[in-house]
Design an enzyme around this catalytic site. Structure first.
Site, PDB file in Angstrom:
ATOM      1  N   PHE A  47     -39.150 -14.442 -42.775  1.00 37.74           N
ATOM      2  CA  PHE A  47     -38.172 -14.229 -43.842  1.00 37.74           C
ATOM      3  C   PHE A  47     -38.938 -13.556 -44.975  1.00 37.74           C
ATOM      4  CE2 PHE A  47     -33.911 -16.439 -44.785  1.00 37.74           C
ATOM      5  CZ  PHE A  47     -33.339 -15.933 -43.639  1.00 37.74           C
TER       6      PHE A  47
ATOM      7  N   GLN B  51     -29.712 -14.006 -58.366  1.00 37.59           N
ATOM      8  CA  GLN B  51     -30.277 -13.223 -57.263  1.00 37.59           C
ATOM      9  C   GLN B  51     -29.226 -12.283 -56.680  1.00 37.59           C
ATOM     10  OE1 GLN B  51     -31.532 -15.067 -53.278  1.00 37.59           O
ATOM     11  NE2 GLN B  51     -33.443 -14.379 -54.208  1.00 37.59           N
TER      12      GLN B  51
ATOM     13  N   HIS C 201     -28.579 -10.211 -53.658  1.00 38.69           N
ATOM     14  CA  HIS C 201     -29.091 -10.044 -52.298  1.00 38.69           C
ATOM     15  C   HIS C 201     -29.044  -8.564 -51.977  1.00 38.69           C
ATOM     16  CE1 HIS C 201     -29.742 -10.564 -48.041  1.00 38.69           C
ATOM     17  NE2 HIS C 201     -29.909 -11.861 -48.216  1.00 38.69           N
TER      18      HIS C 201
ATOM     19  N   LEU D  18     -22.265 -11.125 -47.031  1.00 44.98           N
ATOM     20  CA  LEU D  18     -23.682 -11.096 -46.685  1.00 44.98           C
ATOM     21  C   LEU D  18     -23.975 -10.533 -45.298  1.00 44.98           C
ATOM     22  CD1 LEU D  18     -26.492 -12.059 -47.732  1.00 44.98           C
ATOM     23  CD2 LEU D  18     -26.169 -14.060 -46.296  1.00 44.98           C
TER      24      LEU D  18
ATOM     25  N   GLU E 190     -30.447 -11.887 -44.220  1.00 46.04           N
ATOM     26  CA  GLU E 190     -31.822 -11.408 -44.284  1.00 46.04           C
ATOM     27  C   GLU E 190     -32.482 -11.453 -42.905  1.00 46.04           C
ATOM     28  OE1 GLU E 190     -33.866 -12.491 -47.730  1.00 46.04           O
ATOM     29  OE2 GLU E 190     -35.782 -12.860 -46.748  1.00 46.04           O
TER      30      GLU E 190
ATOM     31  N   ARG F 208     -36.584 -10.243 -52.378  1.00 51.52           N
ATOM     32  CA  ARG F 208     -35.204  -9.756 -52.488  1.00 51.52           C
ATOM     33  C   ARG F 208     -34.996  -8.889 -53.726  1.00 51.52           C
ATOM     34  NH1 ARG F 208     -31.748 -15.078 -50.458  1.00 51.52           N
ATOM     35  NH2 ARG F 208     -32.290 -14.761 -48.282  1.00 51.52           N
TER      36      ARG F 208
ATOM     37  N   HIS G 130     -25.666 -13.251 -55.068  1.00 47.42           N
ATOM     38  CA  HIS G 130     -25.823 -14.174 -53.950  1.00 47.42           C
ATOM     39  C   HIS G 130     -26.147 -15.596 -54.379  1.00 47.42           C
ATOM     40  CE1 HIS G 130     -26.745 -15.420 -49.916  1.00 47.42           C
ATOM     41  NE2 HIS G 130     -28.017 -15.600 -50.155  1.00 47.42           N
TER      42      HIS G 130
ATOM     43  N   ARG H  36     -35.560 -16.455 -55.753  1.00 48.83           N
ATOM     44  CA  ARG H  36     -35.593 -17.463 -54.687  1.00 48.83           C
ATOM     45  C   ARG H  36     -36.041 -16.854 -53.373  1.00 48.83           C
ATOM     46  NH1 ARG H  36     -31.876 -19.381 -50.628  1.00 48.83           N
ATOM     47  NH2 ARG H  36     -30.401 -17.732 -51.130  1.00 48.83           N
TER      48      ARG H  36
HETATM   49  C1  LIG Z   1     -23.405 -16.193 -47.441  1.00 46.91           C
HETATM   50  C2  LIG Z   1     -24.534 -17.103 -47.795  1.00 46.91           C
HETATM   51  C3  LIG Z   1     -25.591 -17.267 -46.907  1.00 46.91           C
HETATM   52  C4  LIG Z   1     -26.658 -18.113 -47.227  1.00 46.91           C
HETATM   53  N1  LIG Z   1     -27.676 -18.262 -46.335  1.00 46.91           N
HETATM   54  C5  LIG Z   1     -28.709 -19.100 -46.654  1.00 46.91           C
HETATM   55  C6  LIG Z   1     -29.781 -19.289 -45.742  1.00 46.91           C
HETATM   56  O1  LIG Z   1     -29.821 -18.716 -44.661  1.00 46.91           O
HETATM   57  N2  LIG Z   1     -30.781 -20.129 -46.113  1.00 46.91           N
HETATM   58  C7  LIG Z   1     -30.791 -20.800 -47.301  1.00 46.91           C
HETATM   59  O2  LIG Z   1     -31.720 -21.551 -47.585  1.00 46.91           O
HETATM   60  N3  LIG Z   1     -29.762 -20.643 -48.161  1.00 46.91           N
HETATM   61  C8  LIG Z   1     -28.726 -19.824 -47.868  1.00 46.91           C
HETATM   62  N4  LIG Z   1     -27.692 -19.673 -48.755  1.00 46.91           N
HETATM   63  C9  LIG Z   1     -27.613 -20.566 -49.913  1.00 46.91           C
HETATM   64  C10 LIG Z   1     -27.147 -21.949 -49.449  1.00 46.91           C
HETATM   65  O3  LIG Z   1     -26.125 -21.818 -48.515  1.00 46.91           O
HETATM   66  C11 LIG Z   1     -26.613 -22.800 -50.592  1.00 46.91           C
HETATM   67  O4  LIG Z   1     -27.454 -22.720 -51.694  1.00 46.91           O
HETATM   68  C12 LIG Z   1     -26.484 -24.249 -50.180  1.00 46.91           C
HETATM   69  O5  LIG Z   1     -25.734 -24.360 -49.005  1.00 46.91           O
HETATM   70  C13 LIG Z   1     -25.856 -25.046 -51.295  1.00 46.91           C
HETATM   71  O6  LIG Z   1     -25.564 -26.324 -50.848  1.00 46.91           O
HETATM   72  P1  LIG Z   1     -25.024 -27.415 -51.865  1.00 46.91           P
HETATM   73  O7  LIG Z   1     -24.885 -28.675 -51.091  1.00 46.91           O
HETATM   74  O8  LIG Z   1     -25.858 -27.427 -53.072  1.00 46.91           O
HETATM   75  O9  LIG Z   1     -23.601 -26.869 -52.312  1.00 46.91           O
HETATM   76  P2  LIG Z   1     -22.315 -26.425 -51.471  1.00 46.91           P
HETATM   77  O10 LIG Z   1     -22.539 -26.331 -50.021  1.00 46.91           O
HETATM   78  O11 LIG Z   1     -21.798 -25.215 -52.175  1.00 46.91           O
HETATM   79  O12 LIG Z   1     -21.324 -27.619 -51.687  1.00 46.91           O
HETATM   80  C14 LIG Z   1     -20.686 -27.848 -52.915  1.00 46.91           C
HETATM   81  C15 LIG Z   1     -19.731 -28.998 -52.744  1.00 46.91           C
HETATM   82  O13 LIG Z   1     -19.193 -29.333 -54.005  1.00 46.91           O
HETATM   83  C16 LIG Z   1     -17.778 -29.413 -53.931  1.00 46.91           C
HETATM   84  N5  LIG Z   1     -17.266 -29.072 -55.261  1.00 46.91           N
HETATM   85  C17 LIG Z   1     -17.509 -27.967 -56.001  1.00 46.91           C
HETATM   86  N6  LIG Z   1     -16.880 -28.040 -57.172  1.00 46.91           N
HETATM   87  C18 LIG Z   1     -16.228 -29.223 -57.179  1.00 46.91           C
HETATM   88  C19 LIG Z   1     -15.385 -29.883 -58.108  1.00 46.91           C
HETATM   89  N7  LIG Z   1     -15.090 -29.331 -59.300  1.00 46.91           N
HETATM   90  N8  LIG Z   1     -14.861 -31.073 -57.764  1.00 46.91           N
HETATM   91  C20 LIG Z   1     -15.127 -31.633 -56.568  1.00 46.91           C
HETATM   92  N9  LIG Z   1     -15.917 -31.069 -55.652  1.00 46.91           N
HETATM   93  C21 LIG Z   1     -16.463 -29.881 -55.962  1.00 46.91           C
HETATM   94  C22 LIG Z   1     -17.409 -28.423 -52.838  1.00 46.91           C
HETATM   95  O14 LIG Z   1     -16.120 -28.707 -52.314  1.00 46.91           O
HETATM   96  C23 LIG Z   1     -18.537 -28.715 -51.854  1.00 46.91           C
HETATM   97  O15 LIG Z   1     -18.222 -29.866 -51.103  1.00 46.91           O
HETATM   98  C24 LIG Z   1     -26.651 -18.810 -48.445  1.00 46.91           C
HETATM   99  C25 LIG Z   1     -25.596 -18.628 -49.351  1.00 46.91           C
HETATM  100  C26 LIG Z   1     -24.557 -17.770 -49.036  1.00 46.91           C
HETATM  101  C27 LIG Z   1     -23.489 -17.563 -50.044  1.00 46.91           C
END
Ligand SMILES: Cc1cc2nc3c(=O)[nH]c(=O)nc-3n(C[C@H](O)[C@H](O)[C@H](O)COP(=O)(O)OP(=O)(O)OC[C@H]3O[C@@H](n4cnc5c(N)ncnc54)[C@H](O)[C@@H]3O)c2cc1C
Length: 735
Positions: free
Chosen positions: A272, A386, A388, A408, A411, A442, A506, A540
């Site tokens: 990566f 960031q 992407h 996306l 990567e 990135r 991103h 990141r």
């Molecule tokens: C397209 C894409 C590809 C990616 N690929 C990678 C990768 O390959 N490797 C990597 O390390 N990272 C990657 N990332 C980043 C990574 O996916 C995220 O940073 C990570 O999944 C975030 O997880 P989280 O649990 O913090 O939040 P999230 O998975 O975003 O979960 C947030 C939660 O909060 C809830 N929520 C939000 N607001 C409220 C509210 N007001 N009230 C109640 N509930 C709420 C939502 O419903 C959800 O359940 C990628 C991101 C994107 C956009």
């Protein structure tokens, strides 16, 4: 309740453009003066007009700004205060008038109290005073709410720990709590169970397992992360993640994650960008989905309660401690109050405040950071967004392609050997990064692509080409199955032709400032996953975000498990002053037939951010962005919003969160007059060593968002040694 003196009452209002509705509810006949200290000068003007209409004899003090002198002149005897007006200036003016009672929101109230010490009511008494003014309450000032309607019904749930967010971070923290015997935990999300943004993560998750490269270890992982973060990361948090990850990856394996494997059955690891070794474990190109499924299965095994489709709209806090949260059930429209002294905020990030972004449209709107900020926590590093390098560049006029704009292209395509070409067929990364080529950081690749496009070497759809057709079809289908499928559905065969890509928003490296356990400076309030700041610094590493979710999920869970002793109780005055007025505000918003369409405001805000705080920034563009944002904020007072269960209502709530995140990005980017990582200032293109500091954002209530800076910590000896060894990825290993 003690009566307050009838005379000499000043109402100090800080709020947004909806504040005039507060004024309508206040018993202004009893007030000597009204001080409108809103962030929005236009709103101040509106407040003064309204106050004068209701109580013509009242003294009005307002901040100038978008309202012209002439407009203020309409208001008889209005005192026009300078733009720099703050609580101090207001206090000076009011003390001359012997104003004795101050009613306002908590932080700056103290300044006013000190200044007007003689006969002034205490903060608590001020709250009582607010009640005298027909429930003109503290919380309402900040949200622009109307007076509480005590007949509003809501469900109350008492719980030891509330986890807001059911992505990887929230799920992982709840698992630790449950494993340690805390069963009084509730996880909620604003979508169905297992449907969080994490499912969209594609390329992989980092951890120094050393499957292919045994010389890799946690210290080199930490060193790569600091290098990529341009040394703005908190070294302690980086170390926590790097040290935790090998165990976290193995435990996911034990819980059933469907990793891609080597021929020997070990967890496979791929290259990566900007990482010294093959450190990124993966499940094809659907790593996030596989990971969240695994965590949800584990949570269900442990019988952790989950509530779907609940949106949290406000945390109940006095600025020092958290007491609960309020929101609504998105299916029934019913309000809910969660009574708890421990909240884990894992509600995602803010990358979707830009119009070209990789997030789902209704996620990553800044809910997490904005909820914490409103509760009194500080935000940090918000200016670092960031971009992407490889979002899909499409023909926006083609209805089949248009929905894919900015989405996306993982990567992993470059990690598996994908090459970038401009429209002249030149492999342009040779000019920008001859050693690391397409796998440089990135920010470097994104700026290189942006430059190619700006200088006229882009494609007709405003992108460049990404080509992996030198790999055979079987390899591509095995390593990048979802990417292959997506383009195949759109009629493009990645095995024989290139795809078009351009930079897209991103990930927000900033978020809530937390300590080593994930706790904010509001007691009992924790923030983890994409909501927190500190791990990624100025940029990141791909694969580090999923790592952060499970690493800090476990750390925070452990910390809370030691501390939790029941739900506690929301103090009655917070219910009166924050919860009920807030429900009333939501109700009022739901039935508002205003001028502006909610989705049009969302789009305008996202375009504003792209235009004013995009990949290349400068002082005048950022300042103009802040001005546009302020105008947009005014329009939010006059939105046409649907019922509580409608999409437009959800977005109307989100707009409030987006405005907070957007303002912090713009303010931080304007303040940071240097270039570092993902933040590039064309008027300050060099990195300034003096700026190896984090910017913190706090809500000063009166006077709006306030910034401060803090120095960054130093790496441990082990990490410093790894930094000194100078590891670096050599792209040519791939060829
Ligand atoms: C397209 C894409 C590809 C990616 N690929 C990678 C990768 O390959 N490797 C990597 O390390 N990272 C990657 N990332 C980043 C990574 O996916 C995220 O940073 C990570 O999944 C975030 O997880 P989280 O649990 O913090 O939040 P999230 O998975 O975003 O979960 C947030 C939660 O909060 C809830 N929520 C939000 N607001 C409220 C509210 N007001 N009230 C109640 N509930 C709420 C939502 O419903 C959800 O359940 C990628 C991101 C994107 C956009």
């Amino acid at each position: 309740m003690e009566e307050i003196a009838d005379e000499h009452v000043a109402v100090v209002i800080r709020g947004d453009a909806t504040a005039p509705s507060i004024v309508e509810q206040a018993d202004l006949e009893r007030a000597d003066a009204i001080v409108a200290l809103t962030d929005e000068p236009g709103a101040s003007l509106a407040i003064c007009r309204e106050a004068k209409r209701i109580a013509p004899g009242i003294r009005t003090l307002a901040r100038t700004g978008t309202g012209t002198e002439n407009e203020y002149g309409e208001i008889a005897d209005a005192t026009i205060l300078p733009q720099e007006l703050n609580a101090n200036t207001a206090a000076d003016i009011l003390s001359g008038d012997e104003v004795r009672t101050i009613i306002g929101s908590h932080h700056d109230l103290e300044i006013l109290e000190v200044k007007l010490a003689d006969g002034c009511l205490s903060r608590t008494r001020a709250r009582e005073g607010l009640k005298c003014l027909k429930h003109l309450l503290i919380g309402m000032e900040k949200t622009g709410a109307v007076a509480a309607d005590s007949s509003i019904e809501y469900d109350q749930i008492d719980i030891s720990v509330l986890v807001i967010g059911a992505g990887a971070a929230g799920a992982r923290s709840a698992i630790t709590l449950a494993e340690q015997g805390i069963d009084d935990v509730l996880v909620l999300g604003k979508r169905g169970h297992g449907d969080a943004h994490t499912t969209w993560a594609r390329g992989g998750i980092n951890g120094a397992l050393g499957t292919h490269d045994p010389e890799d270890n946690w210290a080199v992982h930490a060193a790569d992360t600091l290098n990529e973060g341009h040394f703005l990361n908190d070294p302690e948090k980086v170390e926590t993640v790097a040290k935790q990850m090998p165990d976290r990856l193995r435990e996911l394996d034990e819980w059933g994650m469907e990793y891609s494997r080597t021929d020997d059955g070990e967890i496979d690891q791929r290259f990566f960008g900007a990482q010294s070794f093959r450190r990124t474990a993966f499940a094809g190109d659907h790593t996030g989905e596989s990971m969240l499924n695994t965590l949800v299965d584990r949570a269900q095994e442990l019988e952790i309660p989950y509530r779907e489709n609940v949106m949290i709209t406000k945390l109940l806090s006095d600025g020092e401690q958290v007491y609960g949260a309020v929101g609504f059930d998105m299916d029934s429209g019913r309000f809910v109050l969660f009574n708890t002294g421990s909240i884990v905020l894992a509600a995602g990030g803010y990358a979707a405040i830009y119009n070209r972004h990789t997030s789902r449209d209704d996620e990553n709107n800044g809910d997490g950071p904005a909820l914490a900020y409103d509760a009194g926590a500080s935000l940090m590093d918000m200016e670092f967004v960031q971009f992407h390098p490889t979002g899909m560049a499409v023909d926006d006029t083609d209805p089949e392609w248009e929905p894919w704009s900015g989405r996306l292209v993982t990567e992993a395509v470059r990690g598996e050997g994908g090459r970038l070409y401009n429209s002249e067929g030149e492999r342009f990364m040779e000019r920008y990064s001859p050693d690391q080529m397409e796998l440089d950081a990135r920010d470097v690749v994104a700026r290189a692509i942006a430059q190619e496009i700006t200088e006229g070497r882009g494609t007709d759809n405003g992108g460049v080409y990404l080509d992996i057709s030198h790999r055979d079809a079987e390899f591509i289908q095995e390593r990048l199955p979802r990417m292959y499928e997506r383009f195949d559905d759109l009629g493009v065969d990645m095995a024989t032709e290139p795809v078009e890509v351009a930079p897209t928003s991103h990930y927000g490296m900033g978020g809530v400032a937390v300590d080593e356990y994930g706790e904010t400076d509001v007691e009992g309030l924790f923030a983890i996953g994409e909501t927190m700041a500190g791990v990624h610094g100025a940029n990141r590493l791909g694969g580090n975000s999923l790592a952060e979710t499970v690493a800090f999920g476990a750390v925070t869970g452990d910390r809370l498990a030691d501390r939790v002793d029941g739900p506690g109780e929301v103090p009655a005055d917070l219910v009166d002053e924050l919860a009920e007025p807030h429900f009333t505000t939501l109700n009022a918003m739901a039935s508002r037939e205003g001028t502006y369409d909610v989705m049009e405001i969302v789009t305008e805000l996202q375009e504003l951010m792209w235009d004013h705080a995009g990949i290349l920034r400068d002082e005048s563009t950022l300042q103009a962005g802040l001005k546009r944002l302020s105008e947009l904020r005014e329009q939010t007072a006059d939105m046409d919003v649907g019922s509580i269960t409608s999409d437009s209502f959800e977005f109307a709530v989100d707009i409030g969160f987006m405005l907070t995140a957007a303002e912090a990005v713009l303010r931080g980017a304007a303040e940071r007059d240097e270039s570092r990582g993902a933040h590039y200032r064309t008027d300050f293109p060099e990195t300034d060593p003096e700026w190896q500091r984090n910017i913190l954002f706090e809500d000063s209530d009166i006077g709006g968002m306030r910034t401060d800076t803090a120095p960054v910590g130093t790496p441990s000896d082990a990490v410093q040694a790894a930094l000194d060894e100078g590891h670096e990825l050599d792209y040519h290993q791939l060829e």
